[in-house]
Design a protein around this motif. Structure first.
Motif, PDB file in Angstrom:
ATOM      1  N   LEU A 250       0.818  -1.212   0.000  1.00  0.00           N
ATOM      2  CA  LEU A 250       0.000   0.000   0.000  1.00  0.00           C
ATOM      3  C   LEU A 250       0.849   1.259   0.000  1.00  0.00           C
ATOM      4  CD1 LEU A 250      -2.833   1.165   0.071  1.00  0.00           C
ATOM      5  CD2 LEU A 250      -2.793   0.994   2.558  1.00  0.00           C
ATOM      6  N   GLU A 251       1.920   1.254   0.776  1.00  0.00           N
ATOM      7  CA  GLU A 251       2.724   2.472   0.926  1.00  0.00           C
ATOM      8  C   GLU A 251       3.480   2.841  -0.348  1.00  0.00           C
ATOM      9  OE1 GLU A 251       6.750   0.543   2.868  1.00  0.00           O
ATOM     10  OE2 GLU A 251       5.089   1.040   4.170  1.00  0.00           O
ATOM     11  N   SER A 252       3.650   1.874  -1.265  1.00  0.00           N
ATOM     12  CA  SER A 252       4.392   2.152  -2.495  1.00  0.00           C
ATOM     13  C   SER A 252       3.503   2.715  -3.591  1.00  0.00           C
ATOM     14  CB  SER A 252       5.071   0.869  -3.001  1.00  0.00           C
ATOM     15  OG  SER A 252       4.112  -0.061  -3.457  1.00  0.00           O
ATOM     16  N   ASN A 253       2.202   2.785  -3.350  1.00  0.00           N
ATOM     17  CA  ASN A 253       1.281   3.291  -4.360  1.00  0.00           C
ATOM     18  C   ASN A 253       1.073   4.781  -4.169  1.00  0.00           C
ATOM     19  OD1 ASN A 253       0.074   0.830  -5.930  1.00  0.00           O
ATOM     20  ND2 ASN A 253       0.212   0.184  -3.794  1.00  0.00           N
ATOM     21  N   THR A 254       1.290   5.529  -5.244  1.00  0.00           N
ATOM     22  CA  THR A 254       1.251   6.985  -5.143  1.00  0.00           C
ATOM     23  C   THR A 254      -0.106   7.583  -5.490  1.00  0.00           C
ATOM     24  OG1 THR A 254       2.108   7.110  -7.410  1.00  0.00           O
ATOM     25  CG2 THR A 254       3.713   7.233  -5.611  1.00  0.00           C
ATOM     26  N   ALA A 255      -1.036   6.757  -5.948  1.00  0.00           N
ATOM     27  CA  ALA A 255      -2.369   7.273  -6.281  1.00  0.00           C
ATOM     28  C   ALA A 255      -3.059   7.784  -5.023  1.00  0.00           C
ATOM     29  CB  ALA A 255      -3.212   6.177  -6.924  1.00  0.00           C
ATOM     30  N   PRO A 256      -3.872   8.831  -5.135  1.00  0.00           N
ATOM     31  CA  PRO A 256      -4.572   9.349  -3.960  1.00  0.00           C
ATOM     32  C   PRO A 256      -5.540   8.325  -3.385  1.00  0.00           C
ATOM     33  CG  PRO A 256      -5.464  10.300  -5.981  1.00  0.00           C
ATOM     34  CD  PRO A 256      -4.235   9.552  -6.371  1.00  0.00           C
ATOM     35  N   THR A 257      -5.699   8.364  -2.076  1.00  0.00           N
ATOM     36  CA  THR A 257      -6.672   7.496  -1.420  1.00  0.00           C
ATOM     37  C   THR A 257      -8.069   7.927  -1.808  1.00  0.00           C
ATOM     38  OG1 THR A 257      -5.195   7.090   0.433  1.00  0.00           O
ATOM     39  CG2 THR A 257      -7.533   6.711   0.808  1.00  0.00           C
ATOM     40  N   TYR A 258      -8.911   6.949  -2.092  1.00  0.00           N
ATOM     41  CA  TYR A 258     -10.297   7.266  -2.457  1.00  0.00           C
ATOM     42  C   TYR A 258     -11.151   7.226  -1.204  1.00  0.00           C
ATOM     43  CZ  TYR A 258     -14.609   7.465  -5.112  1.00  0.00           C
ATOM     44  OH  TYR A 258     -15.816   7.868  -5.639  1.00  0.00           O
ATOM     45  N   ASN A 259     -11.786   8.326  -0.880  1.00  0.00           N
ATOM     46  CA  ASN A 259     -12.707   8.386   0.250  1.00  0.00           C
ATOM     47  C   ASN A 259     -14.087   8.731  -0.264  1.00  0.00           C
ATOM     48  OD1 ASN A 259     -10.780   7.978   2.410  1.00  0.00           O
ATOM     49  ND2 ASN A 259      -9.984  10.014   1.890  1.00  0.00           N
ATOM     50  N   GLU A 260     -15.060   7.952   0.159  1.00  0.00           N
ATOM     51  CA  GLU A 260     -16.419   8.174  -0.325  1.00  0.00           C
ATOM     52  C   GLU A 260     -17.380   8.030   0.843  1.00  0.00           C
ATOM     53  OE1 GLU A 260     -18.523   7.021  -4.313  1.00  0.00           O
ATOM     54  OE2 GLU A 260     -18.326   5.243  -3.066  1.00  0.00           O
ATOM     55  N   SER A 261     -18.072   9.118   1.155  1.00  0.00           N
ATOM     56  CA  SER A 261     -19.040   9.069   2.246  1.00  0.00           C
ATOM     57  C   SER A 261     -20.429   8.940   1.642  1.00  0.00           C
ATOM     58  CB  SER A 261     -18.935  10.352   3.085  1.00  0.00           C
ATOM     59  OG  SER A 261     -19.070  11.490   2.269  1.00  0.00           O
ATOM     60  N   GLU A 262     -20.915   7.705   1.571  1.00  0.00           N
ATOM     61  CA  GLU A 262     -22.233   7.419   1.024  1.00  0.00           C
ATOM     62  C   GLU A 262     -23.006   6.539   1.977  1.00  0.00           C
ATOM     63  OE1 GLU A 262     -21.575   5.258  -2.547  1.00  0.00           O
ATOM     64  OE2 GLU A 262     -21.798   7.006  -3.827  1.00  0.00           O
ATOM     65  N   PRO A 263     -24.321   6.554   1.904  1.00  0.00           N
ATOM     66  CA  PRO A 263     -25.085   5.510   2.586  1.00  0.00           C
ATOM     67  C   PRO A 263     -24.672   4.162   2.035  1.00  0.00           C
ATOM     68  CG  PRO A 263     -26.523   7.274   1.801  1.00  0.00           C
ATOM     69  CD  PRO A 263     -25.173   7.531   1.222  1.00  0.00           C
ATOM     70  N   GLU A 264     -24.772   3.110   2.834  1.00  0.00           N
ATOM     71  CA  GLU A 264     -24.223   1.815   2.457  1.00  0.00           C
ATOM     72  C   GLU A 264     -24.805   1.265   1.183  1.00  0.00           C
ATOM     73  OE1 GLU A 264     -24.259  -1.030   5.566  1.00  0.00           O
ATOM     74  OE2 GLU A 264     -22.751   0.004   6.736  1.00  0.00           O
ATOM     75  N   ASP A 265     -26.078   1.495   0.904  1.00  0.00           N
ATOM     76  CA  ASP A 265     -26.680   0.861  -0.253  1.00  0.00           C
ATOM     77  C   ASP A 265     -27.068   1.863  -1.333  1.00  0.00           C
ATOM     78  OD1 ASP A 265     -26.595  -1.909  -0.171  1.00  0.00           O
ATOM     79  OD2 ASP A 265     -28.117  -1.985   1.394  1.00  0.00           O
ATOM     80  N   THR A 266     -26.319   2.976  -1.437  1.00  0.00           N
ATOM     81  CA  THR A 266     -26.592   3.912  -2.521  1.00  0.00           C
ATOM     82  C   THR A 266     -26.342   3.215  -3.850  1.00  0.00           C
ATOM     83  OG1 THR A 266     -25.953   5.800  -1.163  1.00  0.00           O
ATOM     84  CG2 THR A 266     -25.930   6.120  -3.544  1.00  0.00           C
ATOM     85  N   VAL A 267     -27.298   3.281  -4.766  1.00  0.00           N
ATOM     86  CA  VAL A 267     -27.122   2.618  -6.061  1.00  0.00           C
ATOM     87  C   VAL A 267     -25.950   3.255  -6.787  1.00  0.00           C
ATOM     88  CG1 VAL A 267     -28.759   4.138  -7.254  1.00  0.00           C
ATOM     89  CG2 VAL A 267     -28.297   1.868  -8.152  1.00  0.00           C
ATOM     90  N   HIS A 268     -25.189   2.446  -7.485  1.00  0.00           N
ATOM     91  CA  HIS A 268     -23.921   2.913  -8.019  1.00  0.00           C
ATOM     92  C   HIS A 268     -24.074   3.975  -9.097  1.00  0.00           C
ATOM     93  CE1 HIS A 268     -21.710   0.223  -5.540  1.00  0.00           C
ATOM     94  NE2 HIS A 268     -22.366  -0.829  -5.978  1.00  0.00           N
ATOM     95  N   THR A 269     -25.207   4.008  -9.829  1.00  0.00           N
ATOM     96  CA  THR A 269     -25.375   5.069 -10.812  1.00  0.00           C
ATOM     97  C   THR A 269     -25.584   6.414 -10.149  1.00  0.00           C
ATOM     98  OG1 THR A 269     -27.700   4.430 -10.931  1.00  0.00           O
ATOM     99  CG2 THR A 269     -26.267   3.679 -12.699  1.00  0.00           C
ATOM    100  N   ASN A 270     -25.909   6.443  -8.865  1.00  0.00           N
ATOM    101  CA  ASN A 270     -26.157   7.708  -8.186  1.00  0.00           C
ATOM    102  C   ASN A 270     -24.913   8.262  -7.496  1.00  0.00           C
ATOM    103  OD1 ASN A 270     -28.789   7.592  -8.951  1.00  0.00           O
ATOM    104  ND2 ASN A 270     -29.547   6.767  -7.018  1.00  0.00           N
TER     105      ASN A 270
END
Length: 424
Positions: A250-270
């Protein structure tokens, strides 16, 4: 390539007979059955095995009709019966648990919540879980199976690694998640000793979006350590057609961390699709080959690399259009073959245009037909699906050039199954 690439319909508030792309709509049983009918007719006699990455029960989107444990079980039994009718005993099927196949959703690792859960799945999936793997499955929900004389598929229970599972907090020593990783490493070590090759399947793909950091880091370390044995990682869950690119920790990967604050079952198209696509492009752009050993040739022409490629397939769930993917792999077992046994050579991606199908049913009822969307050779020029090939594709797509922009446009059109063309 298909001639008709119209966007999914977003106008009607009434669900279509086979679902409505772009809406909060699970796959109706009829869609699943018609899809299996098409596979049986067109492909069953050509398949060596089927990988089935989970989520057979409905989501909990309808607030007026909450799911129950009984309903989760009943829907899984129904779909399992359909899979048995379609493939047993002709073609082996390798199932895995999805986050909506447990109750409550996402949660496993709590003795009270788990009571009877894994025993239930062991019973209904008994056709496919080898006898010597049933004990470990009932303990953890994972197993492995030899699908050809030289090829093994390992089915993971990715819910142990998921950040949405509140019953398991990390992959540190003496947790269900850590024991799962220990088991995986032993399976890979045994495969190396027995000169087998391995594909891993699971539901939730490894990423900073969905895995706890300790679990993602351990997964990458194990995967890169056994890259000469482990030739493919296959996941679902996100419903989007894409791949993830990682180094060996994990520490060798330079891509930004993805953080997503969604309700657990939000449909993916939304969800914020722009945000996800931007994050993915950043992952490809920032991956630094100087930090990673791209390849080392081993006896038998097998390659050891610390580049880890995670393939995420789109779904039958009509989030966009329903899809089916057919992989090709090298089956020559002679030591003189320039391509090692088990190497993924490419895939054909199919989709069903539900909008067109629904429009025709009143005039001329017909079976659901899937059509070719693209092949990895034609769309991306890939000679195979090795880490080396995917790495170079990723870099080509983010290159600031006419060719790079054209590749990226094609990739993102495919990512959403031609329903959001030229949006990214």
């Amino acid at each position: 390539m298909p001639e008709n690439r119209t966007k999914a319909s977003h106008k009607s508030s009434v669900g279509g007979r086979l679902g409505t792309p772009g809406k909060s709509c699970d796959a109706p049983i009829e869609l699943a059955q018609r899809t299996l009918d098409w596979i049986v007719k067109e492909w069953r006699d050509k398949l060596d095995f089927v990988i089935w990455t989970g989520d057979n029960s409905r989501h909990d989107w309808d607030k007026t009709s909450r799911r129950s444990r009984k309903q989760v079980y009943r829907l899984n039994q129904k779909v399992t019966d359909m899979m048995i009718d379609a493939f047993w005993p002709h073609v082996p099927v390798v199932p895995s648990l999805g986050n909506n196949d447990v109750f409550p959703a996402n949660k496993i690792g709590d003795k009270k919540a788990d009571e009877g859960l894994l025993s239930y799945y062991e019973e209904i999936w008994r056709h496919w879980i080898p006898e010597d793997q049933r004990k470990v499955f009932k303990q953890g929900g994972y197993f492995s199976i030899k699908v050809t004389p030289h090829l093994r598929v390992v089915s993971l229970n990715t819910l142990y690694f998921s950040s949405r599972n509140k019953a398991v907090k990390h992959c540190k020593v003496d947790t269900p998640a850590y024991r799962h990783m220990e088991w995986l490493e032993k399976e890979l070590e045994n495969a190396r000793r027995n000169d087998e090759r391995v594909y891993i399947i699971g539901h939730v793909p490894p990423s900073t979006r969905d895995y706890r950091n300790t679990c993602l880091d351990l997964y990458l370390r194990i995967s890169s350590s056994y890259s000469d044995v482990l030739l493919g990682h296959f996941y679902g869950h996100l419903n989007m057609d894409h791949f993830l690119l990682y180094g060996d920790r994990l520490e060798s990967n330079t891509a930004p961390t993805y953080n997503e604050s969604e309700p657990e079952d939000t449909v993916h198209t939304n969800r914020n699709l722009n945000k996800y696509v931007k994050w993915l492009r950043g992952m490809y752009r920032q991956f630094d080959t100087n930090k990673h050993q791209e390849s080392a040739i081993l006896p038998g022409n097998y390659i050891r690399t610390d580049v880890v490629i995670i393939q995420v397939a789109p779904s039958v769930l009509p989030t966009f259009f329903p899809t089916v993917r057919i992989y090709r792999y090298e089956k020559n077992t002679t030591s003189r073959s320039p391509i090692p046994y088990g190497t993924l050579l490419g895939y054909d991606q199919f989709f069903a245009n539900l909008t067109h199908w629904e429009e025709k049913q009143d005039k001329e009822p017909s079976p659901l037909k899937y059509q070719l969307e693209y092949t990895t050779e034609d769309a991306y020029g890939l000679e195979d699906l090795s880490a080396h090939s995917y790495y170079h594709l990723a870099k080509a797509m983010v290159e600031d050039s006419t060719k790079g922009n054209r590749l990226w446009s094609s990739y993102t059109n495919n990512m959403f199954v031609q329903t959001l063309n030229n949006s990214f």
